[in-house]
Structures are given as C-alpha cells and as structure tokens.
Design a protein around this motif. Structure first.
Motif, short mmCIF file in Angstrom:
data_model
loop_
_atom_site.label_atom_id
_atom_site.label_comp_id
_atom_site.label_asym_id
_atom_site.label_seq_id
_atom_site.Cartn_x
_atom_site.Cartn_y
_atom_site.Cartn_z
N GLU A 46 0.56 -1.13 0.44
CA GLU A 46 -0.35 -0.19 0.02
C GLU A 46 0.90 0.91 -0.04
O GLU A 46 0.68 1.87 1.10
N TYR A 47 1.55 1.33 -1.17
CA TYR A 47 2.80 2.04 -1.58
C TYR A 47 1.77 3.94 -0.88
O TYR A 47 2.86 5.01 -0.69
N ALA A 48 0.85 4.07 -2.19
CA ALA A 48 0.34 5.54 -1.19
C ALA A 48 0.58 5.72 0.14
O ALA A 48 0.07 7.60 0.21
N LYS A 49 -0.16 5.13 0.85
CA LYS A 49 -0.09 5.19 2.40
C LYS A 49 0.86 5.64 2.92
O LYS A 49 1.09 6.32 4.04
N ALA A 50 1.98 4.37 2.62
CA ALA A 50 3.40 4.63 2.65
C ALA A 50 3.52 6.02 3.15
O ALA A 50 4.91 6.44 3.61
N CYS A 51 3.48 6.72 1.32
CA CYS A 51 4.45 7.38 0.92
C CYS A 51 3.96 8.60 1.37
O CYS A 51 4.61 9.50 1.69
N ARG A 52 2.42 8.97 2.09
CA ARG A 52 2.14 9.88 3.08
C ARG A 52 2.94 9.98 4.50
O ARG A 52 3.34 11.01 4.80
N CYS A 53 2.77 8.82 4.71
CA CYS A 53 3.44 8.57 5.74
C CYS A 53 5.16 9.04 6.17
O CYS A 53 5.86 10.30 7.16
N LEU A 54 5.70 9.06 5.04
CA LEU A 54 7.06 9.74 4.59
C LEU A 54 6.90 11.06 4.17
O LEU A 54 7.86 11.89 5.36
N TRP A 55 6.12 11.71 4.58
CA TRP A 55 6.12 13.05 3.36
C TRP A 55 6.24 13.81 4.88
O TRP A 55 6.86 14.63 5.65
N ASP A 56 5.19 12.31 5.89
CA ASP A 56 4.73 13.08 7.15
C ASP A 56 5.81 13.64 8.18
O ASP A 56 6.58 14.57 8.58
N GLY B 192 12.91 9.14 -1.85
CA GLY B 192 13.47 9.74 -3.30
C GLY B 192 13.27 8.07 -4.16
O GLY B 192 13.29 8.03 -5.24
N TYR B 193 13.44 7.17 -3.20
CA TYR B 193 12.93 5.76 -3.50
C TYR B 193 11.88 6.07 -4.89
O TYR B 193 11.66 5.44 -5.62
N TYR B 194 10.93 5.93 -3.45
CA TYR B 194 9.23 6.12 -4.06
C TYR B 194 9.31 6.56 -5.76
O TYR B 194 8.78 5.87 -6.29
N TYR B 195 9.93 7.87 -5.53
CA TYR B 195 10.14 8.37 -6.70
C TYR B 195 10.23 8.05 -7.86
O TYR B 195 9.96 8.58 -8.94
N ALA B 196 11.57 7.45 -7.73
CA ALA B 196 12.56 7.11 -8.34
C ALA B 196 11.68 5.92 -9.15
O ALA B 196 11.58 5.32 -9.95
N PHE B 197 11.30 4.52 -8.11
CA PHE B 197 10.21 3.34 -9.09
C PHE B 197 8.44 4.14 -8.63
O PHE B 197 7.69 3.05 -9.05
N GLY B 198 8.09 4.88 -8.63
CA GLY B 198 6.65 4.87 -8.54
C GLY B 198 6.24 4.46 -7.83
O GLY B 198 5.09 3.83 -8.42
N LEU B 199 6.30 4.34 -6.35
CA LEU B 199 5.96 3.75 -5.53
C LEU B 199 5.00 4.67 -4.97
O LEU B 199 5.44 5.19 -4.20
N GLY B 200 3.46 4.31 -4.94
CA GLY B 200 2.41 5.40 -4.52
C GLY B 200 2.63 6.16 -4.79
O GLY B 200 2.15 7.37 -4.78
N CYS B 201 3.47 6.81 -5.65
CA CYS B 201 3.11 8.35 -6.43
C CYS B 201 3.96 7.77 -8.52
O CYS B 201 4.65 7.03 -8.33
N GLN B 202 2.97 9.19 -9.24
CA GLN B 202 3.42 9.01 -10.16
C GLN B 202 5.30 9.21 -10.20
O GLN B 202 5.70 10.24 -9.67
N ARG B 203 6.06 8.32 -10.73
CA ARG B 203 7.50 7.66 -10.96
C ARG B 203 8.27 9.18 -11.81
O ARG B 203 8.06 10.16 -12.78
N ASN B 204 8.52 10.31 -10.92
CA ASN B 204 9.92 11.61 -11.34
C ASN B 204 10.77 11.12 -10.93
O ASN B 204 11.33 10.99 -9.79
N TYR B 205 11.95 11.23 -11.76
CA TYR B 205 13.38 11.52 -11.55
C TYR B 205 13.53 12.16 -11.21
O TYR B 205 14.51 11.81 -9.92
N LYS B 206 12.83 13.26 -11.74
CA LYS B 206 13.88 14.71 -11.19
C LYS B 206 13.70 14.84 -9.65
O LYS B 206 14.55 15.76 -8.81
N ARG B 207 12.62 14.64 -9.32
CA ARG B 207 12.18 14.71 -7.67
C ARG B 207 13.06 13.57 -6.88
O ARG B 207 13.59 14.44 -6.23
N ALA B 208 13.34 12.17 -7.55
CA ALA B 208 13.65 11.46 -6.95
C ALA B 208 15.67 12.20 -6.71
O ALA B 208 15.59 12.16 -5.41
N PHE B 209 15.55 12.51 -7.25
CA PHE B 209 17.23 13.49 -7.53
C PHE B 209 17.05 14.31 -6.84
O PHE B 209 18.36 14.19 -5.67
#
Length: 274
Positions: free
Chosen positions: A28-38, A53-70
């Motif tokens: 449930e990566y979207a929920k995990a992502c929200r917790c991590l942002w918190d 950064g890992y989540y954004y690189a692989f598109g886990l719970g969010c849209q893949r975005n290499y620039k944001r991951a970087f």
C-alpha cells in the motif's frame, strides 16, 4: 537503493515510521508515501527523505519522477544519509533526473563508501576498475572490492575473487580467490557459482573435478545464468558427468537462447535439424 526504514531514529517519527513500514510491506505504497512525507516535513527526518527518493524513482505510491527523486536524494545526501548518496551517484551515472556526470557520481560513491556503505564501496571499485569517472586504477579497485566483500557484498566478493585469481591490482592468490568465489556462491550469486564451476572444470586453484563443476553450473543455471545454462546443456548433450539427455539439453539450450546466448541458439538449430 534498498529501503531501510530502520535508520530513522527521531522519537517523533517512530510511530509514523512503523505505519509506513506496515503499509510498504502490504504494497500500500500511496499510504506509506503519505506517512513518509509526514516524517520528512514535520519531523525533518532525512532518512524519510531518502526513502521518498526511492519511491519517486520507482513510482511507488506516486507517479515516477526521476527529477524529484534526484532532488530528494540530494537533500538527504547533503545531510549524511549514505543510501541517498549512493542513489545520487547512480543518477549521475545513468542520467536519471540529471545530466550524466560520471565524475560527480564517483564523488558521491566515495562519500558513501567512506561512511561504510558496502554497495557504494563496490560501485567505487567498479569505477576504478573500468576508469569511469576516475582514472583507471586496479589497485584502488581491488581495495574497494575488498572493503565491500568483507561486509558481505556478493558482487564485490566475486570481483575480488577475480582479482586474486588473475593477479589484477595485486598479488595472484588462487586459494584466496576460490575462498571469495565460494563466499559469493554460497549467497546464491549466480556469476560466482558459474565462475566456481569453471575453476573446477579447469582445475584452476582447486583439484579438477567435472562432477563438482556440473553441480555449480546447475546452481547458476537454476538462477538464470545464461552461460551456465549453455554449459549445462552441453553436459547433458554429451553425457559429461550427467545422464545423457537430449531433452534436458534442449531445455537448457532454450533457456539460454531466450536470453540471447548465441552459442545456445546455434546448438538448438543444430539439434533440431538433425
């Protein structure tokens, strides 16, 4: 970069972190992502930033975005998170979210390596081995492989074994080379299993034993190593230390051929046109 929730240590983040890890384990990566942002924003925890950064690189719970991951990894790296340093270095090497810059990649591998990050030590060894982003230096490559190998990195153990077997970057020591191949092979690293099989086939550093060689080729083949699959197929075709079986030979040739192994493709064509 492997997610390591455990390196987040601030008291406030512990409960939120546990929740994020639970969601992550359930997919449930979207929920995990929200917790991590918190954790990252409210707790100002740079370990959480690195995982994001890992989540954004692989598109886990969010849209893949290499620039944001970087960008996230750069923030975490500047605050001492070694996993983020390695991820940043990888981005510079392959050009994900940033222009390719091997010199900057090596800079960040080095920063993470001296903090004890085994994979960065291995990657730094590779950089020196092949002269990528730094002047080629086999002595330095061997040194960093050694450091990573001693921490249990199977890829480094295999490469260190190659150094010992060939005398690359230092003294040639066949016994130590076999020992490092064995350490990597026992971790299930297919390339080391294949290399160990070759050593037993040729009697290189060990007493020659085709029976033992076949055992290691089988282990590597079962893990998907194409060359091991091809060699194993040859053994079945000729009955070399296995019960001869054209059916098994075709099976292993086909698996190797499906990975692009040309020798296996030719062997299949030869068998099928008999």
């Amino acid at each position: 970069m492997k997610r390591r929730f455990g390196f987040i240590k601030s008291d406030w983040t512990k409960n939120v972190l546990a929740l994020a890890e639970m969601y992550d384990s359930k997919g449930e990566y979207a929920k995990a992502c929200r917790c991590l942002w918190d954790c990252a924003i409210r707790g100002k925890d740079y370990g959480a930033v690195a995982i994001l950064g890992y989540y954004y690189a692989f598109g886990l719970g969010c849209q893949r975005n290499y620039k944001r991951a970087f960008q996230l990894n750069r923030i975490a790296a500047r605050h001492g998170v070694s996993e983020a340093m390695r991820a940043l270095a990888n981005s510079y090497f392959v050009g994900e979210g940033v222009k390719v810059n091997p010199k900057k990649a090596v800079k960040w591998y080095f920063k993470a390596a001296i903090l004890g990050d085994a994979l960065s030590q291995y990657d730094l060894g590779l950089s020196y081995d092949y002269g990528q982003g730094v002047k080629q230096n086999h002595v330095e490559a061997r040194k960093w492989y050694q450091k990573a190998a001693e921490q249990g990195c199977a890829m480094a153990q295999n490469n260190l074994a190659v150094c010992y077997m060939t005398g690359t970057g230092g003294e040639k020591r066949l016994t130590e080379g076999i020992e490092w191949y064995l350490k990597a092979a026992n971790q299930g690293f297919a390339l080391a299993q294949y290399n160990l099989g070759r050593c037993y086939e040729d009697g290189d550093g060990v007493v020659q034993s085709m029976k033992t060689a076949v055992e290691w080729f089988l282990k590597a083949a079962e893990r998907g190593h194409a060359k091991a699959q091809c060699v194993l197929a040859q053994c079945y075709e000729s009955g070399n230390n296995v019960v001869q079986s054209i059916e098994d030979a075709i099976k292993w040739y086909r698996l190797a051929a499906n990975q692009g192994d040309e020798e296996s493709m030719e062997a299949l064509e030869r068998i099928m046109t008999r």
